[in-house]
Design a protein around this motif. Structure first.
Motif, PDB file in Angstrom:
ATOM      1  N   VAL A 236       0.827  -1.204   0.000  1.00  0.00           N
ATOM      2  CA  VAL A 236       0.000   0.000   0.000  1.00  0.00           C
ATOM      3  C   VAL A 236       0.862   1.255   0.000  1.00  0.00           C
ATOM      4  CG1 VAL A 236      -1.791   1.280   1.231  1.00  0.00           C
ATOM      5  CG2 VAL A 236      -1.790  -1.243   1.271  1.00  0.00           C
ATOM      6  N   ILE A 237       0.579   2.132  -0.955  1.00  0.00           N
ATOM      7  CA  ILE A 237       1.199   3.465  -0.969  1.00  0.00           C
ATOM      8  C   ILE A 237       0.078   4.475  -1.141  1.00  0.00           C
ATOM      9  CG2 ILE A 237       2.886   5.005  -2.032  1.00  0.00           C
ATOM     10  CD1 ILE A 237       4.251   2.521  -3.235  1.00  0.00           C
ATOM     11  N   GLU A 243      -0.048  10.992  -8.361  1.00  0.00           N
ATOM     12  CA  GLU A 243       1.300  11.239  -8.868  1.00  0.00           C
ATOM     13  C   GLU A 243       2.344  11.041  -7.769  1.00  0.00           C
ATOM     14  OE1 GLU A 243      -1.634  12.699 -11.484  1.00  0.00           O
ATOM     15  OE2 GLU A 243      -1.327  13.251  -9.358  1.00  0.00           O
ATOM     16  N   GLU A 244       2.040  11.533  -6.568  1.00  0.00           N
ATOM     17  CA  GLU A 244       2.970  11.348  -5.449  1.00  0.00           C
ATOM     18  C   GLU A 244       3.134   9.873  -5.109  1.00  0.00           C
ATOM     19  OE1 GLU A 244       2.707  14.482  -2.098  1.00  0.00           O
ATOM     20  OE2 GLU A 244       0.735  14.522  -3.062  1.00  0.00           O
ATOM     21  N   ALA A 245       2.037   9.144  -5.088  1.00  0.00           N
ATOM     22  CA  ALA A 245       2.096   7.715  -4.764  1.00  0.00           C
ATOM     23  C   ALA A 245       2.903   6.958  -5.815  1.00  0.00           C
ATOM     24  CB  ALA A 245       0.684   7.144  -4.654  1.00  0.00           C
ATOM     25  N   ARG A 246       2.672   7.273  -7.095  1.00  0.00           N
ATOM     26  CA  ARG A 246       3.405   6.609  -8.168  1.00  0.00           C
ATOM     27  C   ARG A 246       4.895   6.952  -8.108  1.00  0.00           C
ATOM     28  NH1 ARG A 246       0.624   2.375 -10.045  1.00  0.00           N
ATOM     29  NH2 ARG A 246      -1.603   2.908 -10.054  1.00  0.00           N
ATOM     30  N   ALA A 247       5.205   8.161  -7.696  1.00  0.00           N
ATOM     31  CA  ALA A 247       6.612   8.565  -7.578  1.00  0.00           C
ATOM     32  C   ALA A 247       7.320   7.761  -6.488  1.00  0.00           C
ATOM     33  CB  ALA A 247       6.705  10.063  -7.276  1.00  0.00           C
ATOM     34  N   GLY A 303      -2.133   5.090  -4.688  1.00  0.00           N
ATOM     35  CA  GLY A 303      -2.848   6.283  -5.135  1.00  0.00           C
ATOM     36  C   GLY A 303      -3.352   7.076  -3.954  1.00  0.00           C
ATOM     37  N   THR A 304      -4.444   7.792  -4.158  1.00  0.00           N
ATOM     38  CA  THR A 304      -5.063   8.545  -3.069  1.00  0.00           C
ATOM     39  C   THR A 304      -5.876   7.589  -2.191  1.00  0.00           C
ATOM     40  OG1 THR A 304      -7.098   8.975  -4.294  1.00  0.00           O
ATOM     41  CG2 THR A 304      -5.280  10.553  -4.595  1.00  0.00           C
ATOM     42  N   ASP A 310     -11.596   2.551  -3.288  1.00  0.00           N
ATOM     43  CA  ASP A 310     -12.385   2.047  -4.418  1.00  0.00           C
ATOM     44  C   ASP A 310     -11.844   0.709  -4.907  1.00  0.00           C
ATOM     45  OD1 ASP A 310     -14.213   4.130  -4.517  1.00  0.00           O
ATOM     46  OD2 ASP A 310     -13.053   5.306  -5.958  1.00  0.00           O
ATOM     47  N   ARG A 311     -10.529   0.582  -4.947  1.00  0.00           N
ATOM     48  CA  ARG A 311      -9.918  -0.669  -5.393  1.00  0.00           C
ATOM     49  C   ARG A 311     -10.247  -1.806  -4.417  1.00  0.00           C
ATOM     50  NH1 ARG A 311      -7.968  -2.731 -10.185  1.00  0.00           N
ATOM     51  NH2 ARG A 311      -6.220  -4.153  -9.828  1.00  0.00           N
ATOM     52  N   ILE A 312     -10.249  -1.509  -3.134  1.00  0.00           N
ATOM     53  CA  ILE A 312     -10.584  -2.522  -2.135  1.00  0.00           C
ATOM     54  C   ILE A 312     -12.025  -2.988  -2.307  1.00  0.00           C
ATOM     55  CG2 ILE A 312     -10.932  -2.896   0.350  1.00  0.00           C
ATOM     56  CD1 ILE A 312      -8.441  -1.052   0.764  1.00  0.00           C
ATOM     57  N   ILE A 313     -12.917  -2.081  -2.625  1.00  0.00           N
ATOM     58  CA  ILE A 313     -14.309  -2.461  -2.869  1.00  0.00           C
ATOM     59  C   ILE A 313     -14.406  -3.351  -4.109  1.00  0.00           C
ATOM     60  CG2 ILE A 313     -16.607  -1.602  -3.482  1.00  0.00           C
ATOM     61  CD1 ILE A 313     -15.869  -1.221  -0.531  1.00  0.00           C
ATOM     62  N   GLU A 314     -13.619  -3.063  -5.152  1.00  0.00           N
ATOM     63  CA  GLU A 314     -13.590  -3.943  -6.324  1.00  0.00           C
ATOM     64  C   GLU A 314     -13.173  -5.351  -5.933  1.00  0.00           C
ATOM     65  OE1 GLU A 314     -11.776  -2.613 -10.075  1.00  0.00           O
ATOM     66  OE2 GLU A 314     -11.476  -0.670  -9.100  1.00  0.00           O
ATOM     67  N   LEU A 315     -12.171  -5.443  -5.066  1.00  0.00           N
ATOM     68  CA  LEU A 315     -11.697  -6.748  -4.613  1.00  0.00           C
ATOM     69  C   LEU A 315     -12.760  -7.462  -3.788  1.00  0.00           C
ATOM     70  CD1 LEU A 315      -8.072  -5.665  -3.673  1.00  0.00           C
ATOM     71  CD2 LEU A 315      -8.701  -7.145  -5.584  1.00  0.00           C
TER      72      LEU A 315
END
Length: 359
Positions: A236-237, A243-247, A303-304, A310-315
């Protein structure tokens, strides 16, 4: 049911990435006691303690999982402690007793993760034979059957190909039956999970990859009139912007330790090629994914806070019951995840429930 959250306990040095990037993550008991209390306060339900006996991919120092779990039980109140063990280096009757004791100490918070083994050097180093791939899973299945029998029956008699138990009692019993976790991606691993395990851990993956694994293990378990729960690994980042998370992710990969990553790749390729399918859990992992040694980047919790929730809900929608998290800077990242992500997930779960009930 609400999705549950677990975190990798950093009881080995080097953190959760094979990278020389500075990490504010320590492996000592004192540090892990802090992390456990913070995680408990943040809303994590489980902590997974790794098993490691010999340094690999930078993990020079290792604290043993069950021993540390007992110590953490004394400084926590609610979090469930999953101690990882290696059949072949452990005897199941001894582990049954140790986990039962941990369950007594923690008032019902013990669990076990049975790791069939991929690191040949540990077994050779400790003078134990290295079995063929599917034989390791057959041994693990006997191991789990003995655990469950000793936790539930007055005396255990077991005659297997790997273990013998001759009318052994176990008292005191656990407060409640400790859940049994396992991982593995091979056919043998999935079949074992379907027959005996309570939880099936999956390496990081995309949605389609997770869905295929879940559907397969569910189908296999149904043939045995069983159900299995599913955990997904994720590094988890969370930052203020994507952009900050991807960096941060790119910094981790840019500072990767190539020698350690390639050493890890070599070990897991050897273990995977020993399976009948000729591939293991890391068969489709490139260099950047191997930097997080359980493919945690693939899961996409980068990400944010909103994007990660949102990704966790997809999972959750595809059947993931638990998110197993790893972090770069444990103290601050665990607290931030608990403050910014878990409440968002709970809000989204509530909204999802209302949508489903309205149909």
């Amino acid at each position: 049911m609400s999705v549950k959250f677990a975190y990798w306990v950093p009881n080995v040095s080097g953190g959760l990435v094979i990278s020389k990037i500075p990490q504010r993550t320590e492996w000592s008991f004192e540090a892990n006691a802090r992390y456990a209390r913070y995680a408990e306060e943040a809303g994590f339900e489980f902590a997974l303690l790794q098993t490691r006996f010999i340094a690999s991919y930078g993990a020079e120092n290792q604290l043993e999982a069950i021993t540390l779990a007992s110590a953490l039980a004394a400084v926590t109140q609610n979090i469930k402690l999953i101690a990882a063990v290696l059949p072949g280096l452990w005897h199941p009757g001894v582990v049954a007793k140790m986990i039962s004791t941990l369950d007594q100490i923690s008032h019902g918070r013990a669990a076990v993760n049975v790791v069939s083994g991929w690191f040949k050097g540990e077994f050779h180093g400790y003078g134990e034979p290295w079995l063929d791939h599917d034989e390791r899973y057959r041994r693990s299945e006997e191991f789990i059957r003995i655990l469950k029998q000793m936790w539930s029956e007055e005396e255990t008699v077991f005659r297997g190909d790997f273990y013998r138990i001759n009318g052994a009692p176990l008292k005191p019993k656990p407060v409640s039956a400790p859940p049994v976790f396992q991982g593995g991606n091979s056919a043998a691993a999935r079949q074992m999970a379907a027959r005996v395990s309570d939880w099936y851990f999956m390496n990081g993956n995309d949605i389609d990859g997770f869905k295929a694994q879940i559907e397969d293990v569910k189908r296999l378990a149904a043939a045995h009139n069983r159900t299995v729960k599913f955990g997904a690994n994720a590094f988890v980042i969370v930052r203020d912007t994507e952009e900050e998370a991807r960096a941060v992710l790119q910094d981790i990969i840019r500072h990767a330790d190539p020698e350690a990553v390639e050493g890890f790749r070599s070990q897991v390729r050897f273990a995977g090629q020993a399976s009948p399918e000729r591939q293991g859990m890391w068969a489709n992992s490139d260099f950047s994914n191997l930097v997080q040694y359980n493919d945690g980047f693939k899961t996409g919790l980068i990400g944010t806070a909103e994007q990660v929730a949102d990704r966790i809900i997809e999972l959750k929608k595809i059947g993931v019951d638990l998110i197993l998290t790893g972090f770069l800077h444990y103290e601050e990242d665990i607290l931030a995840f608990g403050k910014n992500v878990i409440p968002l997930v709970r809000e989204k779960e509530e909204a999802l429930g209302k949508t489903v009930s309205a149909r």
